[in-house]
Design an enzyme around this catalytic site. Sequence first.
Site, PDB file in Angstrom:
ATOM      1  CG  HIS A  72      -2.215  -0.816   0.862  1.00 22.89           C
ATOM      2  ND1 HIS A  72      -3.159  -0.619   2.046  1.00 22.89           N
ATOM      3  CD2 HIS A  72      -2.295  -1.950   0.450  1.00 22.89           C
ATOM      4  CE1 HIS A  72      -4.336  -1.237   1.441  1.00 22.89           C
ATOM      5  NE2 HIS A  72      -3.581  -2.331   0.419  1.00 22.89           N
ATOM      6  CE1 TYR A 200      -4.805   4.261   9.240  1.00 27.11           C
ATOM      7  CE2 TYR A 200      -5.453   3.758  11.528  1.00 27.11           C
ATOM      8  CZ  TYR A 200      -4.553   3.644  10.400  1.00 27.11           C
ATOM      9  OH  TYR A 200      -3.744   2.650  10.455  1.00 27.11           O
ATOM     10  N   PRO A 292      -3.817  -0.007  18.770  1.00 29.00           N
ATOM     11  CG  PRO A 292      -5.516  -1.331  18.241  1.00 29.00           C
ATOM     12  CD  PRO A 292      -5.064  -0.728  19.278  1.00 29.00           C
ATOM     13  CE  LYS A 296       3.987   3.244  13.614  1.00 29.14           C
ATOM     14  NZ  LYS A 296       4.184   2.516  12.079  1.00 29.14           N
ATOM     15  CE1 TYR A 384       0.180   2.656   7.880  1.00 27.48           C
ATOM     16  CE2 TYR A 384      -0.804   3.931   9.832  1.00 27.48           C
ATOM     17  CZ  TYR A 384      -1.080   3.060   8.919  1.00 27.48           C
ATOM     18  OH  TYR A 384      -1.752   2.139   8.760  1.00 27.48           O
TER      19      TYR A 384
HETATM   20  P1  FAS Z   1       1.709 -12.087  21.541  1.00 30.12           P
HETATM   21  O1  FAS Z   1       0.908 -11.955  22.541  1.00 30.12           O
HETATM   22  O2  FAS Z   1       1.289 -12.181  20.096  1.00 30.12           O
HETATM   23  O3  FAS Z   1       2.303 -13.703  21.609  1.00 30.12           O
HETATM   24  C1  FAS Z   1       2.779 -13.845  22.913  1.00 30.12           C
HETATM   25  C2  FAS Z   1       2.730 -15.562  23.016  1.00 30.12           C
HETATM   26  O4  FAS Z   1       3.107 -16.026  24.139  1.00 30.12           O
HETATM   27  C3  FAS Z   1       1.178 -16.177  22.886  1.00 30.12           C
HETATM   28  O5  FAS Z   1       1.207 -17.027  21.652  1.00 30.12           O
HETATM   29  C4  FAS Z   1       0.938 -16.851  24.156  1.00 30.12           C
HETATM   30  O6  FAS Z   1      -0.027 -17.959  24.041  1.00 30.12           O
HETATM   31  C5  FAS Z   1       2.278 -16.973  24.539  1.00 30.12           C
HETATM   32  N1  FAS Z   1       2.218 -17.089  26.181  1.00 30.12           N
HETATM   33  C6  FAS Z   1       1.674 -16.111  27.093  1.00 30.12           C
HETATM   34  N2  FAS Z   1       2.089 -16.577  28.095  1.00 30.12           N
HETATM   35  C7  FAS Z   1       2.693 -17.675  28.144  1.00 30.12           C
HETATM   36  C8  FAS Z   1       3.645 -18.312  29.210  1.00 30.12           C
HETATM   37  N3  FAS Z   1       3.380 -18.084  30.398  1.00 30.12           N
HETATM   38  N4  FAS Z   1       4.225 -19.704  28.666  1.00 30.12           N
HETATM   39  C9  FAS Z   1       4.275 -19.601  27.142  1.00 30.12           C
HETATM   40  N5  FAS Z   1       3.729 -19.078  26.444  1.00 30.12           N
HETATM   41  C10 FAS Z   1       3.055 -17.890  26.784  1.00 30.12           C
HETATM   42  N6  FAS Z   1      -1.012  -4.802  16.461  1.00 30.12           N
HETATM   43  C11 FAS Z   1      -1.166  -4.200  15.476  1.00 30.12           C
HETATM   44  O7  FAS Z   1      -0.088  -3.482  14.969  1.00 30.12           O
HETATM   45  N7  FAS Z   1      -2.536  -3.745  14.745  1.00 30.12           N
HETATM   46  C12 FAS Z   1      -3.633  -4.606  15.206  1.00 30.12           C
HETATM   47  O8  FAS Z   1      -4.769  -4.151  14.690  1.00 30.12           O
HETATM   48  C13 FAS Z   1      -3.524  -5.082  16.414  1.00 30.12           C
HETATM   49  N8  FAS Z   1      -4.679  -5.721  17.045  1.00 30.12           N
HETATM   50  C14 FAS Z   1      -4.546  -6.484  18.363  1.00 30.12           C
HETATM   51  C15 FAS Z   1      -5.751  -7.182  18.532  1.00 30.12           C
HETATM   52  C16 FAS Z   1      -5.805  -7.709  20.006  1.00 30.12           C
HETATM   53  C17 FAS Z   1      -6.726  -8.398  20.643  1.00 30.12           C
HETATM   54  C18 FAS Z   1      -4.457  -7.898  20.776  1.00 30.12           C
HETATM   55  C19 FAS Z   1      -4.214  -8.705  21.863  1.00 30.12           C
HETATM   56  C20 FAS Z   1      -3.254  -7.367  20.318  1.00 30.12           C
HETATM   57  C21 FAS Z   1      -3.284  -6.552  18.713  1.00 30.12           C
HETATM   58  N9  FAS Z   1      -2.247  -5.883  18.246  1.00 30.12           N
HETATM   59  C22 FAS Z   1      -2.183  -5.154  17.179  1.00 30.12           C
HETATM   60  C23 FAS Z   1      -0.861  -6.051  18.803  1.00 30.12           C
HETATM   61  C24 FAS Z   1      -0.314  -7.437  18.485  1.00 30.12           C
HETATM   62  O9  FAS Z   1      -0.583  -7.765  16.921  1.00 30.12           O
HETATM   63  C25 FAS Z   1       0.834  -7.795  19.227  1.00 30.12           C
HETATM   64  O10 FAS Z   1       2.008  -6.650  19.086  1.00 30.12           O
HETATM   65  C26 FAS Z   1       1.581  -8.919  18.611  1.00 30.12           C
HETATM   66  O11 FAS Z   1       0.774 -10.086  18.887  1.00 30.12           O
HETATM   67  C27 FAS Z   1       2.958  -8.854  19.249  1.00 30.12           C
HETATM   68  O12 FAS Z   1       3.371 -10.293  19.269  1.00 30.12           O
HETATM   69  P2  FAS Z   1       4.279 -11.118  20.415  1.00 30.12           P
HETATM   70  O13 FAS Z   1       5.158  -9.934  21.122  1.00 30.12           O
HETATM   71  O14 FAS Z   1       4.625 -12.262  19.894  1.00 30.12           O
HETATM   72  O15 FAS Z   1       3.066 -11.345  21.501  1.00 30.12           O
HETATM   73  C1  PHB Z   2      -5.856  -4.082  10.666  1.00 29.63           C
HETATM   74  O1  PHB Z   2      -6.144  -4.381   9.565  1.00 29.63           O
HETATM   75  O2  PHB Z   2      -6.171  -4.968  11.546  1.00 29.63           O
HETATM   76  C2  PHB Z   2      -5.410  -2.762  11.217  1.00 29.63           C
HETATM   77  C3  PHB Z   2      -4.823  -1.907  10.350  1.00 29.63           C
HETATM   78  C4  PHB Z   2      -4.536  -0.567  10.804  1.00 29.63           C
HETATM   79  C5  PHB Z   2      -4.613  -0.367  12.077  1.00 29.63           C
HETATM   80  C6  PHB Z   2      -5.044  -1.231  13.016  1.00 29.63           C
HETATM   81  C7  PHB Z   2      -5.450  -2.427  12.539  1.00 29.63           C
HETATM   82  O3  PHB Z   2      -3.956   0.973  12.469  1.00 29.63           O
END
Ligand code: FAS
Ligand code: PHB
Length: 389
Positions: A72, A200, A292, A296, A384
Site C-alpha cells: 500500500h 481512518y 492499534p 505499530k 506510519y
Molecule cells: P503475542 O501476545 O502475539 O504472543 C505471545 C505468545 O506467548 C502467545 O502465543 C501466548 O500464548 C504465549 N504465552 C503467553 N504466556 C505464556 C507463558 N506463560 N508461557 C508460554 N507461552 C506464553 N497490533 C497491530 O499492529 N495492529 C492491530 O490491529 C492489532 N490488533 C490487536 C488485537 C488484539 C486483541 C491484541 C491482543 C493485540 C493486537 N495487536 C495489534 C498487537 C499484536 O499484534 C501484538 O503486537 C503482537 O501480537 C505482538 O507479538 P508478540 O510479542 O509475539 O506477543
Molecule cells: C488491521 O488491518 O487490523 C489494522 C490496520 C491498521 C491499524 C490497525 C489494525 O491501525
Amino acid sequence: MRTQVAIIGGGPSGLLLSQLLNKAGIETVILERQSREYVLSRIRAGVLEYGAVDMLRKSGAGERMDREGMPHDGVYLTDNGKLFRIDFVERCGERVMVYGQTEFTRDLYKAQDDMGAIIIDRAANVALHDLDTDRPYVTWEKDGTGHRLDCDFVAGCDGFHGVSRPSIPDSVRKDFERIYPFGWLGIMSETPPAAEEIVYARNRSGFALASMRTRTLSRSYIQVPLTDRTEDWSDEAFWEEFKRRMAPEIAETLVTGPSIEKSIAPLRSFVSEPMRWGRLFLCGDAAHIVPPTGAKGLNLAASDVHYLYEGLKLHYLDRDDSGLDQYSQTALKRIWQAMRFSWSMTMLLHTFPEASEFDRQMQSSELVYLADSENAQKVFAENYIGLPF
Ligand code: FAS
Ligand code: PHB
C-alpha cells in the site's frame, strides 16, 4: 534438556527470533502455552512496516507475503466525512505491506518446521529461574510431567499476560501506562474492502477503521464504550454505525456481509523498563503495548527482535556483548517514538467522553493541517511506514 536461547512464547516475536537465530546456527527452544491451532486462530494486526517486511524476508519466510501480501502506497483519513489521502511513497519513498499477523505467524511456523526447530506447545506453568546468574533455566509441565531446560539466555516473547515481565523484580521495573476509555469492536467479513487502501475515520459518533486482509476479506472496526460486549452488536447494527462514521463516498459503495469473526479489544499504551534483567531479555508485547491506531504493535515486536537477534549473534559469533548490553536502551528509544505516534493518532481520531468543544476543535484543526500541509504529511508518513531500525 539444554539449549543456547530459551524462547518463551510462540507468537510473532518468539517465532521470528527463533527463525533468525536458527539460520545463524544458534540453538533455540520455544515454549508456547497454547496449542498451535489456538495461536493461529487469533485475529490481530494487519499492517507491516517495511522494516518488518525486510525481517520476514531475511528470515527466509517471506515468499508467501511477497506473493499474497498487498503493498500500500498510502492511507486515507476522513474527518466527519471530508476524505483526504496521504501518499507515503511521495512523502517518504517507502510503502507498507498489508498482510495479516495470522499469516505472518503461519509462515514462520512453517519455516521453523522446515528447519526442524524445537517448538513445545501446550507448555503449562512455565517458570524462569536463576536469571541473575550465568546458568539460568526454565521449567514447565506438559501432560502431567515436569521438565527443565538449561540455557544461556531467556527471551521473554510471551506477550502482555506472560510470565517473563513479572520475573523482573518490582524493585527493578518501572511501568508506564495509559488506559483509554473505549475499545475497538472489530469484525472480519468475506466482503470486498471498503476502499483500495486503509481508511481512518474521525466522526462525532466515534472512530472507525476500514482495513482488509485480501481483496475479498475485509477487517472493519468501530470505537465502542468499554462496557459494550460483542453480543450487544448485531452485524446490521455494526454496518449501520460503520457507514455513519465513514466518508459518504465510501459508505455509498460499501458491500456489507455477515461477520465471520467479531471481537472487542481494549486500548492501552504501556511500556515496561528495562527490557533486560540478567540473562532475560523482553521482546514485543511482553514489554510494551500500543493502541492499534498507529498499526505499530506487531512492527515494534519486529524491531525488538532485530536488536536482540543482532546482540545474540554478536555474542555467539564474535564473543562481543556490546549488542546485548545496549539492547534495552536501543529498543526503548524506538519503542517510545512509536508509543508517541500511536498515542497521538489515538488522541486525534477518537471521541473522548470528557472532551470539551475546544478539544474537539483542536482535533478538527489538526486534521485540516494534516490534509493541507506537505510537511505535516511527511511527518505522518515517516512515522506510519516505520522509523529506521
Ligand atoms: P503475542 O501476545 O502475539 O504472543 C505471545 C505468545 O506467548 C502467545 O502465543 C501466548 O500464548 C504465549 N504465552 C503467553 N504466556 C505464556 C507463558 N506463560 N508461557 C508460554 N507461552 C506464553 N497490533 C497491530 O499492529 N495492529 C492491530 O490491529 C492489532 N490488533 C490487536 C488485537 C488484539 C486483541 C491484541 C491482543 C493485540 C493486537 N495487536 C495489534 C498487537 C499484536 O499484534 C501484538 O503486537 C503482537 O501480537 C505482538 O507479538 P508478540 O510479542 O509475539 O506477543
Ligand atoms: C488491521 O488491518 O487490523 C489494522 C490496520 C491498521 C491499524 C490497525 C489494525 O491501525
